[in-house]
Design a protein around this motif. Structure first.
Motif: not given
Length: 402
Positions: A120-121, A123, A126, A129, A271, A275, A361-362, A368, A397, A401
């Motif tokens: 979830g955290s 980078g 993310h 995604k 997530s 990913a 979600t992304a 982003d 990403g 983040v």
């Protein structure tokens, strides 16, 4: 009385040397074929047709047309069919193993790596995604230009996208594909059918009918067995088998179908799903090997094996079952019209997936969106390899983040 197809077609080679040759060549393709199904078909043509001359140009073109017609991963089905024609059913299985295993192994290893991170955290997760957003947007652009270029087909695509977004159930996509096929049969019933030569088939119709019977039997019986026999492995096999059975239009369309099977059930987080889908763009071979990643995340190595076999089994059964009947089917205007409607619906389903789950979600900030636009530009206009875009997305990403 017509003779059985096997009696009039050349018999495939069945010696162990032929199988070893198929394994070596298909494994080479499995570790070098980057770029998605269209690129895979180009690699196949260069290796199987130009270099080794296992099939003539016209037969290869007809084979590609058949695999585009069937649900499932077209490039994998072409490889399976070439293996079957070269060395029988074992040849088809060997060709599939060689082409598929390299990317399955890579994605299973990635799944085990990912289980040690806070998905979830991170980078870079993310960023993956966002890569998935760019990849699917590119697929929609290319498929839309080819499969929904006019008013009628574009309307089908948009209506299917709207219904898919507003009515998200495990059965909505199947129903929409069926309706689109009926609409296509009515709207495009005057489709011009080219006068093609017959496609050489070394498989008897009895074997073909058996494979088609197994395909439909499993599709009907597995959901029923799942209701009466508890067990994660049976449920896993059922979900991935149905996903592999209902995918028209290429590997990217498997995204919304698989997402509806594994995320709502709690098998994997959204997530983690996205990913893995982003990472799947960086490995060679068929996109359907994404199932190996999902299976590993759900139930380790055993889950990876079950998911991979289940999602590819329909492709194997369908290509073997359809080969002897293709000469008749492709000359039917109604069949061609239905396929035209189904292909337009596929564009709509993928368009809906671009919005949910990908975009929702992304794309969470303006940064982003900017990263997604840059990645899309790298794919569409710079024509960079997908693995380069994946690395750029992961780095981007991490920067966002931070």
């Amino acid at each position: 009385m017509e003779k059985d197809d096997a009696a009039v077609q050349p018999k495939p080679a069945r010696n162990p040397g032929a199988l070893l040759e198929i394994l070596a060549v298909s494994a080479k393709l499995g570790v070098t074929s980057f770029g998605g199904p269209i690129a895979h078909l180009g690699y196949f043509h260069n290796e199987y047709i130009r270099r080794r001359k296992w099939m003539d140009e016209r037969s290869y073109a007809d084979l590609v047309a058949l695999c585009q017609f069937l649900p499932g991963p077209a490039s994998s089905q072409v490889g399976i069919a070439i293996g079957v024609i070269r060395a029988g059913l074992l040849g088809g299985l060997t060709a599939w193993l060689g082409f598929t295993l390299p990317s399955v192994i890579a994605l299973v290893l990635f799944a085990f790596l990912l289980q040690g991170f806070d998905i979830g955290s991170a980078g870079w997760i993310h960023g993956l995604k966002i890569v998935a957003v760019a990849i699917v947007a590119q697929a929609i652009l290319g498929m839309g230009q080819k499969l929904a270029p006019d008013r009628n087909r574009a309307t089908i695509a948009v209506l299917v996208a709207a219904v898919t977004v507003l009515w998200q159930t495990p059965f909505s996509q199947v129903l929409l594909i069926g309706i689109a096929g009926i609409v296509g049969m009515l709207l495009f019933k005057n489709t011009q059918i080219p006068n093609e030569s017959n496609f050489p088939v070394p498989i008897s119709r009895s074997i073909a009918v058996l494979c088609l019977g197994v395909f439909f039997g499993l599709l009907i019986l597995l959901p029923v067995l799942r209701q009466f026999a508890a067990g994660e492995w049976l449920a896993l096999f059922d979900s991935f088998y149905r996903s592999g059975s209902l995918v028209f239009g290429g590997g990217h369309v498997v995204l919304p179908i698989l997402e509806s099977e594994v995320v709502p059930t709690g098998w994997i987080s959204k997530s983690g799903f996205l990913a893995g889908y982003g990472a799947a763009q960086a490995v060679p071979g068929p996109l359907f090997t994404f199932a190996g990643y999902l299976g590993a995340m759900i139930s380790g190595v055993t889950g990876a094996i079950i998911a991979t076999v289940a999602i590819f089994l329909p492709a194997f059964l369908l290509i073997v079952g359809a080969l002897p009947f293709w000469n008749t089917l492709r000359k039917s205007a109604k069949v061609q019209g239905a396929l035209t409607g189904v292909n337009a619906a596929v564009v709509g389903i993928l368009l809906a997936a671009l919005y949910n789950p990908l975009w929702t979600t992304a794309i969470l900030s303006s940064a982003d969106f900017v990263l997604a636009a840059v990645l899309f530009m790298m794919l569409v206009f710079w024509k960079l390899p997908p693995w380069v875009v994946v690395i750029a997305g992961a780095v981007g990403g991490m920067l966002i983040v931070v």
